[in-house]
Design a protein around this motif. Structure first.
Motif, PDB file in Angstrom:
ATOM      1  N   ILE A  12      42.353  87.892  84.260  1.00 22.12           N
ATOM      2  CA  ILE A  12      41.747  87.449  82.994  1.00 22.12           C
ATOM      3  C   ILE A  12      41.459  85.949  83.036  1.00 22.12           C
ATOM      4  N   TYR A  13      42.445  85.173  83.466  1.00 23.62           N
ATOM      5  CA  TYR A  13      42.245  83.719  83.540  1.00 23.62           C
ATOM      6  C   TYR A  13      41.154  83.357  84.544  1.00 23.62           C
ATOM      7  N   ASP A  14      41.133  84.082  85.655  1.00 23.13           N
ATOM      8  CA  ASP A  14      40.112  83.827  86.679  1.00 23.13           C
ATOM      9  C   ASP A  14      38.713  84.126  86.135  1.00 23.13           C
ATOM     10  N   ALA A  15      38.576  85.232  85.401  1.00 25.96           N
ATOM     11  CA  ALA A  15      37.278  85.583  84.812  1.00 25.96           C
ATOM     12  C   ALA A  15      36.835  84.518  83.822  1.00 25.96           C
ATOM     13  N   TYR A  16      37.797  83.983  83.064  1.00 27.65           N
ATOM     14  CA  TYR A  16      37.459  82.933  82.100  1.00 27.65           C
ATOM     15  C   TYR A  16      36.988  81.666  82.814  1.00 27.65           C
ATOM     16  N   LEU A  17      37.734  81.258  83.854  1.00 25.72           N
ATOM     17  CA  LEU A  17      37.410  80.014  84.549  1.00 25.72           C
ATOM     18  C   LEU A  17      36.174  80.111  85.446  1.00 25.72           C
ATOM     19  N   SER A  18      36.037  81.228  86.151  1.00 28.46           N
ATOM     20  CA  SER A  18      34.977  81.310  87.162  1.00 28.46           C
ATOM     21  C   SER A  18      33.698  81.995  86.688  1.00 28.46           C
ATOM     22  N   VAL A  19      33.769  82.731  85.569  1.00 27.50           N
ATOM     23  CA  VAL A  19      32.579  83.443  85.085  1.00 27.50           C
ATOM     24  C   VAL A  19      32.167  82.968  83.692  1.00 27.50           C
ATOM     25  N   ILE A  20      33.070  83.125  82.720  1.00 25.60           N
ATOM     26  CA  ILE A  20      32.703  82.830  81.326  1.00 25.60           C
ATOM     27  C   ILE A  20      32.414  81.339  81.119  1.00 25.60           C
ATOM     28  N   SER A  21      33.303  80.474  81.597  1.00 25.20           N
ATOM     29  CA  SER A  21      33.115  79.023  81.393  1.00 25.20           C
ATOM     30  C   SER A  21      31.812  78.501  82.000  1.00 25.20           C
ATOM     31  N   PRO A  22      31.470  78.858  83.257  1.00 25.94           N
ATOM     32  CA  PRO A  22      30.182  78.396  83.802  1.00 25.94           C
ATOM     33  C   PRO A  22      28.982  78.926  83.004  1.00 25.94           C
ATOM     34  N   PHE A  23      29.073  80.162  82.500  1.00 24.31           N
ATOM     35  CA  PHE A  23      28.001  80.699  81.660  1.00 24.31           C
ATOM     36  C   PHE A  23      27.847  79.873  80.387  1.00 24.31           C
ATOM     37  N   ILE A  24      28.974  79.523  79.775  1.00 25.71           N
ATOM     38  CA  ILE A  24      28.938  78.731  78.540  1.00 25.71           C
ATOM     39  C   ILE A  24      28.316  77.360  78.802  1.00 25.71           C
ATOM     40  N   ILE A  25      28.686  76.752  79.915  1.00 25.13           N
ATOM     41  CA  ILE A  25      28.102  75.453  80.283  1.00 25.13           C
ATOM     42  C   ILE A  25      26.596  75.573  80.420  1.00 25.13           C
ATOM     43  N   GLN A  26      26.128  76.651  81.072  1.00 23.89           N
ATOM     44  CA  GLN A  26      24.690  76.854  81.239  1.00 23.89           C
ATOM     45  C   GLN A  26      24.000  77.064  79.892  1.00 23.89           C
ATOM     46  N   LEU A  27      24.633  77.828  79.009  1.00 26.83           N
ATOM     47  CA  LEU A  27      24.072  78.044  77.676  1.00 26.83           C
ATOM     48  C   LEU A  27      23.988  76.743  76.893  1.00 26.83           C
ATOM     49  N   GLU A  28      25.037  75.927  76.978  1.00 27.68           N
ATOM     50  CA  GLU A  28      25.030  74.643  76.273  1.00 27.68           C
ATOM     51  C   GLU A  28      23.977  73.705  76.853  1.00 27.68           C
ATOM     52  N   THR A  29      23.756  73.787  78.154  1.00 26.60           N
ATOM     53  CA  THR A  29      22.731  72.966  78.799  1.00 26.60           C
ATOM     54  C   THR A  29      21.343  73.374  78.326  1.00 26.60           C
ATOM     55  N   LEU A  30      21.102  74.666  78.233  1.00 27.94           N
ATOM     56  CA  LEU A  30      19.780  75.169  77.845  1.00 27.94           C
ATOM     57  C   LEU A  30      19.531  75.074  76.346  1.00 27.94           C
ATOM     58  N   ASP A  31      20.540  75.408  75.543  1.00 23.60           N
ATOM     59  CA  ASP A  31      20.358  75.510  74.085  1.00 23.60           C
ATOM     60  C   ASP A  31      21.055  74.421  73.288  1.00 23.60           C
ATOM     61  N   GLY A  32      22.013  73.753  73.903  1.00 30.35           N
ATOM     62  CA  GLY A  32      22.758  72.729  73.191  1.00 30.35           C
ATOM     63  C   GLY A  32      23.738  73.290  72.175  1.00 30.35           C
ATOM     64  N   GLU A  33      24.099  74.558  72.323  1.00 28.70           N
ATOM     65  CA  GLU A  33      25.053  75.141  71.387  1.00 28.70           C
ATOM     66  C   GLU A  33      25.925  76.193  72.058  1.00 28.70           C
ATOM     67  N   PHE A  34      27.022  76.515  71.390  1.00 27.14           N
ATOM     68  CA  PHE A  34      28.007  77.480  71.869  1.00 27.14           C
ATOM     69  C   PHE A  34      27.920  78.694  70.952  1.00 27.14           C
ATOM     70  N   PRO A  35      27.393  79.809  71.433  1.00 26.02           N
ATOM     71  CA  PRO A  35      27.220  80.983  70.561  1.00 26.02           C
ATOM     72  C   PRO A  35      28.529  81.452  69.937  1.00 26.02           C
ATOM     73  N   VAL A  36      28.500  81.697  68.636  1.00 25.31           N
ATOM     74  CA  VAL A  36      29.690  82.086  67.876  1.00 25.31           C
ATOM     75  C   VAL A  36      30.274  83.400  68.393  1.00 25.31           C
ATOM     76  N   GLU A  37      29.390  84.351  68.760  1.00 27.78           N
ATOM     77  CA  GLU A  37      29.880  85.659  69.222  1.00 27.78           C
ATOM     78  C   GLU A  37      30.767  85.510  70.459  1.00 27.78           C
ATOM     79  N   ILE A  38      30.377  84.635  71.368  1.00 27.53           N
ATOM     80  CA  ILE A  38      31.171  84.426  72.587  1.00 27.53           C
ATOM     81  C   ILE A  38      32.472  83.719  72.236  1.00 27.53           C
ATOM     82  N   LEU A  39      32.399  82.758  71.337  1.00 29.14           N
ATOM     83  CA  LEU A  39      33.602  82.060  70.885  1.00 29.14           C
ATOM     84  C   LEU A  39      34.595  83.042  70.262  1.00 29.14           C
ATOM     85  N   ASN A  40      34.092  83.994  69.472  1.00 29.92           N
ATOM     86  CA  ASN A  40      34.965  85.009  68.861  1.00 29.92           C
ATOM     87  C   ASN A  40      35.633  85.878  69.916  1.00 29.92           C
TER      88      ASN A  40
END
Length: 201
Positions: A12-40
Motif C-alpha cells: 500500500i505504501y509503495d503504491a502511494y509513493l511510486s504510483v499515486i504521488s507521481p500521478f498527483i504531481i503530474q496532475l498539479e503540473t498540468l492543472d494546478g490543482e489536486f482533485p478532491v476525489e483522489i484526496l478523499n
C-alpha cells in the motif's frame, strides 16, 4: 501472519509513493490543482491503515487492510481518469496555440501523423472505458481499460514534449515568413502608390 501483514502494508505504501504521488504531481503540473476525489481516496486509505495499526484483532486488521487496498486501486483509477482529461486539455491547448503553424514540417510529417494517430487511439480507448463502466460497478472490470486510455494520452503528451525543439524551429520559421510577407506586402502597396503618383506628375 505478521510477515503477510507487513507485505500488504508495504504494498500500500509503495503504491502511494511510486504510483499515486507521481500521478498527483503530474496532475498539479498540468492543472494546478489536486482533485478532491483522489484526496478523499487517500484519506480513506490512511483511515483504514490507522485502524490496522491500533487493533490487535486479526479480523479487524484484515477488514481494514482489504478496504485500504481497494481505496488504493480506486485512487489509481481516478488518477487515470483525471489524467486522461488533463492530457486531452493539454492537446487541445497545443492545437489551438499552433493552429496557424504548419506542423507537417516537424520531423518531415512524422510528428503530425503520429500525433493524429495517438489522439484518435486515446479518444477511442477512453470512450470504450467509459461505455464499459456504464455496465459495471466493479472497478476491476474497467481498471485495465482506463489504464490503456491513460497510456494513450500520456503518449500524446510525451510526443509533444519530445518534439518541442522541432516545433519551436518550425514556428520560428513561420514567424520569419509572415514578417517577410508583410514587408513585401507593404513594399508592394508603397510601390503601387508611387507608380500612381508618378503617372500624374
Amino acid at each position: 501472519m505478521q510477515k503477510e501483514k507487513d507485505t500488504r502494508l508495504i504494498g500500500i505504501y509503495d503504491a502511494y509513493l511510486s504510483v499515486i504521488s507521481p500521478f498527483i504531481i503530474q496532475l498539479e503540473t498540468l492543472d494546478g490543482e489536486f482533485p478532491v476525489e483522489i484526496l478523499n481516496e487517500i484519506r480513506s486509505i490512511f483511515t483504514h491503515l490507522a485502524r490496522c495499526s491500533v487493533t490487535d484483532k486479526d479480523i479487524v486488521y484484515e477488514e481494514n487492510i482489504a478496504k485500504a487496498e481497494r481505496h488504493v486501486k480506486r485512487a489509481i483509477l481516478d488518477c487515470f481518469k483525471y489524467l486522461c482529461v488533463a492530457y486531452d486539455e493539454y492537446f487541445r491547448r497545443f492545437s489551438k496555440i499552433n493552429r496557424n503553424v504548419d506542423l507537417s514540417f516537424v520531423d518531415n510529417g512524422k510528428f503530425l501523423h503520429e500525433l493524429n494517430r495517438l489522439h484518435i487511439e486515446a479518444v477511442n480507448n477512453k470512450t470504450f472505458a467509459q461505455k464499459k463502466e456504464l455496465t459495471t460497478e466493479n472497478i476491476e472490470d474497467v481498471f485495465d481499460d482506463y489504464e490503456k486510455a491513460y497510456n494513450s494520452y500520456a503518449s500524446i503528451y510525451n510526443l509533444i514534449q519530445s518534439s518541442a525543439k522541432s516545433i519551436d524551429f518550425v514556428k520560428h520559421k513561420a514567424v520569419i515568413k509572415d514578417r517577410l510577407n508583410i514587408t513585401f506586402g507593404i513594399v508592394g502597396v508603397v510601390s503601387l502608390i508611387l507608380t500612381i503618383i508618378f503617372q500624374f506628375i
